[in-house]
Design an enzyme around this catalytic site. Structure first.
Site, PDB file in Angstrom:
ATOM      1  N   ARG A  49       0.835  -1.279  -0.091  1.00 36.11           N
ATOM      2  CA  ARG A  49      -0.127  -0.076  -0.014  1.00 36.11           C
ATOM      3  C   ARG A  49       0.845   1.218   0.112  1.00 36.11           C
ATOM      4  NH1 ARG A  49      -3.248  -0.345   5.353  1.00 36.11           N
ATOM      5  NH2 ARG A  49      -1.272  -1.329   6.003  1.00 36.11           N
ATOM      6  N   TRP A  78      15.650  -6.442   8.902  1.00 35.31           N
ATOM      7  CA  TRP A  78      15.737  -5.082   9.094  1.00 35.31           C
ATOM      8  C   TRP A  78      17.489  -4.637   9.188  1.00 35.31           C
ATOM      9  CZ3 TRP A  78      18.584  -1.590  12.413  1.00 35.31           C
ATOM     10  CH2 TRP A  78      18.147  -0.475  12.288  1.00 35.31           C
ATOM     11  N   ALA A 138      -6.471  -0.389   7.642  1.00 38.34           N
ATOM     12  CA  ALA A 138      -7.154  -1.453   8.078  1.00 38.34           C
ATOM     13  C   ALA A 138      -8.100  -1.644   9.253  1.00 38.34           C
ATOM     14  CB  ALA A 138      -6.304  -2.762   8.256  1.00 38.34           C
ATOM     15  N   PHE A 190      -2.224  -3.764   9.936  1.00 38.39           N
ATOM     16  CA  PHE A 190      -2.050  -4.207  11.242  1.00 38.39           C
ATOM     17  C   PHE A 190      -2.146  -5.679  11.585  1.00 38.39           C
ATOM     18  CE2 PHE A 190      -4.284   0.235  11.482  1.00 38.39           C
ATOM     19  CZ  PHE A 190      -3.202   0.711  11.929  1.00 38.39           C
TER      20      PHE A 190
END
Length: 556
Positions: A94, A409, A273, A301
């Site tokens: 998104r 990450w 969401a 979420f």
């Protein structure tokens, strides 16, 4: 430790035409927005539609906490990792909203060494899609108020106007306003308000439409108000659908960018969401599936919101079938669900971890209800101890699911190889028997009850008198078969954000029902859920700046 924006600004970014070429796209297939961003042509899907679909992987998570879960980061890292092990992968995400970007939540471009770039553009105005959606939505608002001012031929009852205005910022002062003040020439005075753009039905329509004509047809069905004799008034009645679609002619085209490791990423649409359906556009996902071995997408979420809506709304309405699901969890977040405060998360606490694991256990059970193979990704933090990581892995196996340690990450795709290999193994050796959780033919209340009891774990549902009336009217109008889009806090499986972990002995409180007829679902507002967020005491915006050379700081 470098910040996300510092890492992104040091990246070696490829021209987007070169990235497009890696997935077989030619010059006519893309429309350039500068050197590093492009729109995908609306003719592209017709060109590739007969190609076989790749595998569709959904990334979701436990209920989010201030400790962080890393769902978008895991999505990006998994896509990079799949390419590292020889699979052609595309990420479908998104677009971030300016509201949380300048508020508290942050953007949606991933983090660390698993980001989509150019990060600054993506988290700010990007290619202007959200501005187009805002303009299309507010054009309908303006045409509605103009109709009232010009004589109200449709006999719209100003007390029964449903259509609010929108803006893509968190601004609590706009939740409830009065328009039309200043005398007869200024319009008809009435109560109004603003939602955030990502809660707009226009956003949902763009993300569920198959093409421009489908978009226009869906827009025409938007119900904006009711007449004095309680008949629905639509965007088609106001003759607004054509102009609204015109404003969205470019926004409907998916956006192509890349990750830090130059993995192609299609980013398009951005409904929240917790107040909308939380998935990127159907067009972006379908295009990605035709051009890849694996499409890795996410839904907002926790799995109680994003995954449930991905399965019950997006897949139902589009025909998409997920091949596997990744549930992201962190030791830190699980300890918070076990009652540990944020200041004590660095301290090993196996007992709290076990208690907090119940939140993850419920999400595992929920995904299994849809019969989609799944794996848990433990997003590792430097403060996690080996004993804690081992305990999460042990508990996952006791619940019959595969588990993989993710370090995307800090290590990018390299840190997601174990997860990528398990996903490949899972999709090659296990069949997805995906199905939705409820039938179209059930009543609206029956559908709400199924989500509340089977997904949230509620004992039942309590409806306000207004909600009961709204459900009765919607079913009388022929909307009984539509799926449900729950507006609920993301922080808890219940409608109370303070009930962390796995709440029991609670009932879901439904206060209002809104019909998104154009999008094709019914929005159910629960608890104190707001469709226009506010800013925190210290917004992220106060730490952002730009220098004379155009270098941005403080974005994330």
């Amino acid at each position: 430790m470098k910040t996300d924006i510092e890492i992104a600004q040091e990246a070696v970014i490829q021209p987007i035409v070169d990235v497009a070429a890696t997935i077989g796209l030619e010059e006519n297939d893309i429309e350039l927005h500068g050197k590093y961003k492009a729109k995908l042509s609306m003719d592209l899907y017709e060109k590739i539609k007969d190609k076989p679909n790749g595998k569709l992987i959904l990334v979701t998570s436990i209920n989010p906490t201030p400790a962080g879960e890393g769902k978008s980061t895991t999505t990006v890292g998994l896509g990079q990792a799949l390419n590292r092990i020889g699979k052609k992968a595309i990420i479908a995400l998104r677009e971030p909203s300016l509201g949380p970007s300048f508020g508290i939540k942050g953007g949606a471009a991933g983090g660390g060494y698993s980001q989509v770039i150019p990060m600054e553009d993506i988290n700010l105005h990007f290619t202007g899609d959200f501005h187009a959606i805002t303009s299309a939505h507010n054009l309908l608002s303006a045409m509605l108020d103009n109709h009232l001012h010009q004589g109200n031929e449709l006999q719209i009852d100003p007390r029964k106007i449903l259509w609010k205005r929108v803006i893509d910022l968190n601004d609590r002062a706009l939740r409830n306003i009065v328009v039309g003040l200043g005398g007869p020439v200024q319009g008809v005075p009435r109560e109004d308000g603003f939602d955030i753009t990502v809660a707009s039905e226009v956003m949902a329509i763009l993300c569920l439409a198959d093409n421009l004509m489908d978009l226009k047809e869906r827009i025409s069905r938007i119900v904006v108000a009711y007449t004095y004799d309680n008949q629905p008034v639509t965007a088609a009645d106001l003759k607004a659908a054509g102009a609204m679609a015109l404003l969205l002619k470019d926004a409907i085209k998916p956006n192509l960018v890349q990750t830090l490791e130059n993995t192609p990423a299609i980013i398009h649409g951005g409904p929240f969401a917790n107040i909308a359906h939380g998935c990127n556009s159907v067009m972006a996902t379908k295009m990605a599936l035709k051009m890849s071995d694996y499409t890795v997408t996410e839904a907002g979420f926790g799995a109680d919101l994003g995954a449930e809506k991905f399965f019950n709304i997006k897949c139902r309405l589009s025909g998409l079938k997920p091949d596997a699901t990744v549930i992201v969890a962190t030791v830190r977040a699980l300890k918070m669900h076990g009652g540990v405060n944020r200041q004590e998360l660095k301290t090993e606490n196996i007992a709290a971890l076990e208690q907090g694991f119940e939140n993850l256990a419920k999400h595992i059970e929920n995904v299994k209800q849809f019969e989609v193979p799944l794996v848990v990704a433990i997003n590792r933090f430097p403060t996690d101890t080996e004993a804690e990581l081992d305990k999460v892995a042990e508990l996952c196996r006791l619940h019959g699911v595969e588990v993989a340690l993710s370090e995307v990450w800090s290590k990018g795709g390299e840190g997601g190889v174990e997860l990528a290999e398990k996903i490949v193994q899972l999709t090659e050796n296990r069949q997805s028997y995906f199905h939705t959780l409820y039938s179209d033919c059930l009543s609206l209340k029956e559908k709400i009850d199924i989500i509340a009891t089977r997904i949230y774990g509620a004992d039942g549902v309590d409806y306000s008198p207004n909600a009961k009336k709204q459900i009765k009217e919607l079913e009388q109008q022929g909307h009984r078969r539509l799926p449900i889009c729950m507006a609920k806090t993301q922080s808890s499986l219940s409608d109370d954000p303070l009930k962390i972990g796995r709440p029991t002995n609670f009932r879901l409180n439904v206060r209002e029902i809104r019909a998104s007829i154009g999008a094709g679902f019914i929005v159910v507002l629960t608890g104190q859920m707001l469709t226009m967020p506010g800013l925190p005491k210290v917004p992220s915006a106060v730490n952002m700046d730009i220098d004379a050379k155009g270098k941005i700081t403080g974005l994330f």
